[in-house]
Design a protein around this motif. Structure first.
Motif, PDB file in Angstrom:
ATOM      1  N   PRO A 242      46.548  55.733  48.693  1.00  0.00           N
ATOM      2  CA  PRO A 242      45.491  55.556  47.693  1.00  0.00           C
ATOM      3  C   PRO A 242      44.528  54.450  48.111  1.00  0.00           C
ATOM      4  O   PRO A 242      44.930  53.415  48.631  1.00  0.00           O
ATOM      5  CB  PRO A 242      46.248  55.201  46.422  1.00  0.00           C
ATOM      6  N   ARG A 243      43.262  54.693  47.926  1.00  0.00           N
ATOM      7  CA  ARG A 243      42.240  53.725  48.277  1.00  0.00           C
ATOM      8  C   ARG A 243      42.198  52.659  47.213  1.00  0.00           C
ATOM      9  O   ARG A 243      42.156  52.946  46.021  1.00  0.00           O
ATOM     10  CB  ARG A 243      40.874  54.428  48.368  1.00  0.00           C
ATOM     11  N   ARG A 244      42.246  51.437  47.622  1.00  0.00           N
ATOM     12  CA  ARG A 244      42.229  50.333  46.663  1.00  0.00           C
ATOM     13  C   ARG A 244      40.786  50.042  46.267  1.00  0.00           C
ATOM     14  O   ARG A 244      39.929  49.857  47.119  1.00  0.00           O
ATOM     15  CB  ARG A 244      42.853  49.077  47.273  1.00  0.00           C
ATOM     16  N   VAL A 245      40.567  50.042  45.010  1.00  0.00           N
ATOM     17  CA  VAL A 245      39.223  49.757  44.490  1.00  0.00           C
ATOM     18  C   VAL A 245      39.226  48.283  44.091  1.00  0.00           C
ATOM     19  O   VAL A 245      40.000  47.877  43.216  1.00  0.00           O
ATOM     20  CB  VAL A 245      38.884  50.655  43.301  1.00  0.00           C
ATOM     21  N   LEU A 246      38.400  47.518  44.729  1.00  0.00           N
ATOM     22  CA  LEU A 246      38.327  46.096  44.435  1.00  0.00           C
ATOM     23  C   LEU A 246      37.229  45.867  43.401  1.00  0.00           C
ATOM     24  O   LEU A 246      36.176  46.520  43.414  1.00  0.00           O
ATOM     25  CB  LEU A 246      38.035  45.302  45.711  1.00  0.00           C
ATOM     26  N   PRO A 247      37.445  44.941  42.520  1.00  0.00           N
ATOM     27  CA  PRO A 247      36.377  44.639  41.543  1.00  0.00           C
ATOM     28  C   PRO A 247      35.178  44.027  42.275  1.00  0.00           C
ATOM     29  O   PRO A 247      35.317  43.254  43.208  1.00  0.00           O
ATOM     30  CB  PRO A 247      37.032  43.639  40.599  1.00  0.00           C
ATOM     31  N   GLN A 248      34.014  44.435  41.850  1.00  0.00           N
ATOM     32  CA  GLN A 248      32.795  43.931  42.492  1.00  0.00           C
ATOM     33  C   GLN A 248      32.055  43.003  41.530  1.00  0.00           C
ATOM     34  O   GLN A 248      32.012  43.243  40.351  1.00  0.00           O
ATOM     35  CB  GLN A 248      31.888  45.089  42.883  1.00  0.00           C
ATOM     36  N   ALA A 249      31.518  41.998  42.148  1.00  0.00           N
ATOM     37  CA  ALA A 249      30.708  41.065  41.354  1.00  0.00           C
ATOM     38  C   ALA A 249      29.309  41.662  41.182  1.00  0.00           C
ATOM     39  O   ALA A 249      28.829  42.418  42.016  1.00  0.00           O
ATOM     40  CB  ALA A 249      30.617  39.709  42.042  1.00  0.00           C
ATOM     41  N   ALA A 250      28.623  41.250  40.143  1.00  0.00           N
ATOM     42  CA  ALA A 250      27.299  41.785  39.869  1.00  0.00           C
ATOM     43  C   ALA A 250      26.320  41.330  40.830  1.00  0.00           C
ATOM     44  O   ALA A 250      25.932  41.284  41.816  1.00  0.00           O
ATOM     45  CB  ALA A 250      26.832  41.333  38.496  1.00  0.00           C
TER      46      ALA A 250
END
Length: 110
Positions: free
Chosen positions: A102-110
């Motif tokens: 599974p591809r890890r989705v990292l939180p992105q900053a605005a």
């Protein structure tokens, strides 16, 4: 020389003691009448336990053992039919599918 019968086959009627057969049949009949007609015979006793076991199930098991445990005809034919060889599949053995990680989705900053 004494002829012995196979343990998997039922005894012929001539080998079964008719007095024992009649006594066990009588015990089963009396136990069935008691269990069906007397509510107290369906209960449990502190000294011997569940009464239908001793009044009905144990005489039935003894009577069945006297006749060398014959199976009902349907069970015998069912057991014989399950031993039929099944045709084997041709081809290679199936392999497990490798799942992609599974591809890890990292939180992105605005």
């Amino acid at each position: 020389m004494i002829a012995t019968s196979s343990p998997t086959r039922a005894r012929p009627a001539s080998e079964i003691d008719p007095r024992l057969d009649a006594a066990l049949r009588y015990a089963v009949a009396i136990g069935a009448v008691l269990v069906l007609l007397l509510p107290a015979a369906r209960a449990s006793h502190a000294a011997i336990g569940w009464l239908p076991l001793w009044l009905l199930a144990m005489p039935l098991a003894a009577w069945w053992a006297l006749h060398r445990f014959p199976l009902p005809m349907r069970a015998v034919t069912l057991a014989a039919s399950t031993q039929v060889a099944r045709p084997r599949r041709v081809g290679a053995q199936a392999r497990r599918r490798v799942r992609p990680a599974p591809r890890r989705v990292l939180p992105q900053a605005a």
